[in-house]
Motif scaffolding. Structure first.
Motif, PDB file in Angstrom:
ATOM      1  N   VAL A  36       0.850  -1.208   0.106  1.00  0.00           N
ATOM      2  CA  VAL A  36      -0.224  -0.040   0.010  1.00  0.00           C
ATOM      3  C   VAL A  36       0.888   1.132  -0.010  1.00  0.00           C
ATOM      4  O   VAL A  36       1.560   1.443   1.120  1.00  0.00           O
ATOM      5  N   ASP A  37       0.946   2.036  -1.099  1.00  0.00           N
ATOM      6  CA  ASP A  37       1.692   3.133  -1.255  1.00  0.00           C
ATOM      7  C   ASP A  37       0.792   4.263  -1.145  1.00  0.00           C
ATOM      8  O   ASP A  37       0.174   4.628  -1.796  1.00  0.00           O
ATOM      9  N   MET A  38       1.058   4.764   0.298  1.00  0.00           N
ATOM     10  CA  MET A  38      -0.051   5.876   0.532  1.00  0.00           C
ATOM     11  C   MET A  38      -0.223   6.934  -0.311  1.00  0.00           C
ATOM     12  O   MET A  38      -1.104   7.568  -0.736  1.00  0.00           O
ATOM     13  N   ASP A  39       1.086   7.599  -0.771  1.00  0.00           N
ATOM     14  CA  ASP A  39       1.229   8.762  -1.609  1.00  0.00           C
ATOM     15  C   ASP A  39       0.403   8.445  -2.936  1.00  0.00           C
ATOM     16  O   ASP A  39      -0.505   9.131  -3.418  1.00  0.00           O
ATOM     17  N   GLY A  40       0.789   7.165  -3.408  1.00  0.00           N
ATOM     18  CA  GLY A  40       0.154   6.606  -4.872  1.00  0.00           C
ATOM     19  C   GLY A  40      -1.389   6.685  -4.664  1.00  0.00           C
ATOM     20  O   GLY A  40      -1.957   7.107  -5.594  1.00  0.00           O
ATOM     21  N   LEU A  41      -1.759   6.064  -3.691  1.00  0.00           N
ATOM     22  CA  LEU A  41      -3.376   5.911  -3.407  1.00  0.00           C
ATOM     23  C   LEU A  41      -3.925   7.485  -3.278  1.00  0.00           C
ATOM     24  O   LEU A  41      -4.964   7.576  -3.857  1.00  0.00           O
ATOM     25  N   ILE A  42      -3.338   8.229  -2.547  1.00  0.00           N
ATOM     26  CA  ILE A  42      -3.953   9.559  -2.404  1.00  0.00           C
ATOM     27  C   ILE A  42      -3.915  10.280  -3.875  1.00  0.00           C
ATOM     28  O   ILE A  42      -4.914  10.818  -4.359  1.00  0.00           O
ATOM     29  N   GLU A  43      -2.966  10.193  -4.616  1.00  0.00           N
ATOM     30  CA  GLU A  43      -2.950  10.805  -5.872  1.00  0.00           C
ATOM     31  C   GLU A  43      -3.919  10.158  -6.711  1.00  0.00           C
ATOM     32  O   GLU A  43      -4.678  10.824  -7.478  1.00  0.00           O
ATOM     33  N   ARG A  44      -4.197   8.918  -6.776  1.00  0.00           N
ATOM     34  CA  ARG A  44      -5.185   8.274  -7.692  1.00  0.00           C
ATOM     35  C   ARG A  44      -6.675   8.550  -7.208  1.00  0.00           C
ATOM     36  O   ARG A  44      -7.546   8.898  -8.045  1.00  0.00           O
ATOM     37  N   ARG A  45      -6.670   8.689  -5.867  1.00  0.00           N
ATOM     38  CA  ARG A  45      -8.002   9.098  -5.456  1.00  0.00           C
ATOM     39  C   ARG A  45      -8.464  10.513  -5.777  1.00  0.00           C
ATOM     40  O   ARG A  45      -9.689  10.899  -6.043  1.00  0.00           O
ATOM     41  N   ALA A  46      -7.376  11.443  -5.619  1.00  0.00           N
ATOM     42  CA  ALA A  46      -7.576  12.836  -6.069  1.00  0.00           C
ATOM     43  C   ALA A  46      -7.684  13.012  -7.450  1.00  0.00           C
ATOM     44  O   ALA A  46      -8.183  14.134  -7.692  1.00  0.00           O
ATOM     45  N   GLY A  47      -7.068  12.152  -8.204  1.00  0.00           N
ATOM     46  CA  GLY A  47      -6.944  12.428  -9.954  1.00  0.00           C
ATOM     47  C   GLY A  47      -6.123  13.391 -10.060  1.00  0.00           C
ATOM     48  O   GLY A  47      -5.961  14.054 -11.187  1.00  0.00           O
ATOM     49  N   MET A  48      -4.988  13.757  -9.108  1.00  0.00           N
ATOM     50  CA  MET A  48      -4.033  14.641  -9.470  1.00  0.00           C
ATOM     51  C   MET A  48      -2.719  14.259  -8.634  1.00  0.00           C
ATOM     52  O   MET A  48      -2.777  13.448  -7.753  1.00  0.00           O
ATOM     53  N   GLY A  49      -1.501  14.745  -9.039  1.00  0.00           N
ATOM     54  CA  GLY A  49      -0.352  14.455  -8.452  1.00  0.00           C
ATOM     55  C   GLY A  49      -0.340  15.220  -7.233  1.00  0.00           C
ATOM     56  O   GLY A  49      -1.083  16.445  -6.943  1.00  0.00           O
ATOM     57  N   ILE A  50       0.873  14.915  -6.447  1.00  0.00           N
ATOM     58  CA  ILE A  50       0.913  15.621  -5.132  1.00  0.00           C
ATOM     59  C   ILE A  50       1.292  17.078  -5.244  1.00  0.00           C
ATOM     60  O   ILE A  50       0.580  17.764  -4.558  1.00  0.00           O
ATOM     61  N   PRO A  51       1.902  17.592  -6.285  1.00  0.00           N
ATOM     62  CA  PRO A  51       2.246  19.052  -6.408  1.00  0.00           C
ATOM     63  C   PRO A  51       0.943  19.698  -6.808  1.00  0.00           C
ATOM     64  O   PRO A  51       0.639  20.621  -6.377  1.00  0.00           O
ATOM     65  N   ALA A  52       0.232  19.111  -7.562  1.00  0.00           N
ATOM     66  CA  ALA A  52      -1.241  19.531  -7.673  1.00  0.00           C
ATOM     67  C   ALA A  52      -2.088  19.596  -6.719  1.00  0.00           C
ATOM     68  O   ALA A  52      -2.781  20.666  -6.339  1.00  0.00           O
ATOM     69  N   ILE A  53      -2.140  18.659  -5.789  1.00  0.00           N
ATOM     70  CA  ILE A  53      -2.866  18.626  -4.626  1.00  0.00           C
ATOM     71  C   ILE A  53      -2.471  19.909  -3.662  1.00  0.00           C
ATOM     72  O   ILE A  53      -3.340  20.474  -3.261  1.00  0.00           O
ATOM     73  N   PHE A  54      -1.005  19.957  -3.544  1.00  0.00           N
ATOM     74  CA  PHE A  54      -0.635  21.061  -2.668  1.00  0.00           C
ATOM     75  C   PHE A  54      -0.956  22.787  -3.296  1.00  0.00           C
ATOM     76  O   PHE A  54      -1.509  23.664  -2.557  1.00  0.00           O
ATOM     77  N   ALA A  55      -0.973  22.461  -4.567  1.00  0.00           N
ATOM     78  CA  ALA A  55      -1.217  23.803  -5.173  1.00  0.00           C
ATOM     79  C   ALA A  55      -2.909  24.110  -5.196  1.00  0.00           C
ATOM     80  O   ALA A  55      -3.223  25.360  -4.754  1.00  0.00           O
ATOM     81  N   VAL A  56      -3.686  22.998  -5.152  1.00  0.00           N
ATOM     82  CA  VAL A  56      -4.973  23.289  -5.254  1.00  0.00           C
ATOM     83  C   VAL A  56      -5.669  23.406  -3.870  1.00  0.00           C
ATOM     84  O   VAL A  56      -6.497  24.372  -3.390  1.00  0.00           O
ATOM     85  N   GLU A  57      -5.299  22.540  -2.975  1.00  0.00           N
ATOM     86  CA  GLU A  57      -5.783  22.496  -1.520  1.00  0.00           C
ATOM     87  C   GLU A  57      -4.942  23.002  -0.644  1.00  0.00           C
ATOM     88  O   GLU A  57      -5.340  22.819   0.549  1.00  0.00           O
ATOM     89  N   GLY A  58      -3.403  23.209  -0.976  1.00  0.00           N
ATOM     90  CA  GLY A  58      -2.651  23.491   0.180  1.00  0.00           C
ATOM     91  C   GLY A  58      -2.350  22.494   0.965  1.00  0.00           C
ATOM     92  O   GLY A  58      -2.535  21.414   0.535  1.00  0.00           O
ATOM     93  N   GLU A  59      -1.221  22.834   1.644  1.00  0.00           N
ATOM     94  CA  GLU A  59      -0.736  21.307   2.547  1.00  0.00           C
ATOM     95  C   GLU A  59      -1.802  20.884   3.505  1.00  0.00           C
ATOM     96  O   GLU A  59      -2.000  19.683   3.492  1.00  0.00           O
ATOM     97  N   ASP A  60      -2.633  21.660   3.963  1.00  0.00           N
ATOM     98  CA  ASP A  60      -3.834  21.201   4.801  1.00  0.00           C
ATOM     99  C   ASP A  60      -4.518  20.233   4.049  1.00  0.00           C
ATOM    100  O   ASP A  60      -5.225  19.499   4.645  1.00  0.00           O
ATOM    101  N   GLY A  61      -4.957  20.420   2.848  1.00  0.00           N
ATOM    102  CA  GLY A  61      -5.890  19.686   2.102  1.00  0.00           C
ATOM    103  C   GLY A  61      -5.202  18.150   2.055  1.00  0.00           C
ATOM    104  O   GLY A  61      -5.819  17.154   2.000  1.00  0.00           O
TER     105      GLY A  61
END
Ligand code: S3P
Length: 182
Positions: A36-61
């Motif tokens: 279970v690769d947690m970062d990979g799962l988060i990216e798949r569920r969000a439909g975007m990569g980690i840099p995009a998640i940080f850009a759109v939702e901030g570190e809090d998101g």
């Protein structure tokens, strides 16, 4: 945080670039347990990569997604998995308690200069996009070291070891803790 029954998962924690994914893959191949690769799962569920998640939702998101995923890994009750976490999962106290309940927690340690060398060519870690990355890593390590330490059942200094040697060390210790069932 002791006294909890230990679920038979292997949980890898440690700073960015400490080798969690590589060691996780070796453990997965050796034991045949799902990885279970947690970062990979988060990216798949969000439909975007980690840099995009940080850009759109901030570190809090991102942290919210990370904590929710960890809660679901505890709630599903499954065992016999390798769980590779993101380096900041230990910042939240509830996550730290959950990680220990999930299984045998191994902290892969590496010094700041090694981390810098391993991460300097990648652009997928928003928290390391700093003007002075070594200083940034040192400051983050100083904050996080006690948190990794209090969460881990086992710590391994990885600098002089190959990924295969690290995986072998983890299996030997985990065998003992899991009463020989690994
Ligand atoms: C982070 C580590 C990353 C990823 C995110 C935040 C951190 O994972 O979860 O960029 O706060 O240390 P890796 O440790 O797998 O690079």
């Amino acid at each position: 945080m002791d006294g909890e029954p230990l679920r038979e998962n292997l949980v890898l924690i440690g700073f960015m670039g400490s080798g969690k994914s590589t060691v996780g893959r070796i453990l997965h191949q050796t034991l045949g347990w799902p990885l279970v690769d947690m970062d990979g799962l988060i990216e798949r569920r969000a439909g975007m990569g980690i840099p995009a998640i940080f850009a759109v939702e901030g570190e809090d998101g991102f942290r919210r997604r990370e904590s929710e995923l960890l809660a679901s890994l505890e709630a599903d009750g499954l065992s016999r998995r390798i769980i590779a976490t993101g380096g900041g999962v230990i910042l939240n106290p509830e996550n730290r308690a959950r990680l220990r309940r999930l299984g045998y927690v191994v902290w892969l340690r590496a010094p700041a200069r090694t981390i810098l060398a391993r991460t300097s060519r990648s652009h997928d870690r928003p928290l390391l996009q700093a003007e002075k990355p070594l200083e940034r890593i040192q400051a983050m390590l100083a904050e996080r070291m006690p948190l990794y330490q209090e969460t881990a059942h086992l710590e391994i200094e990885t600098s002089d070891l190959s990924a295969n040697e690290i995986a072998t060390g983890i299996l030997e210790s985990a065998r003992y803790d899991f009463g020989g069932r690994v």
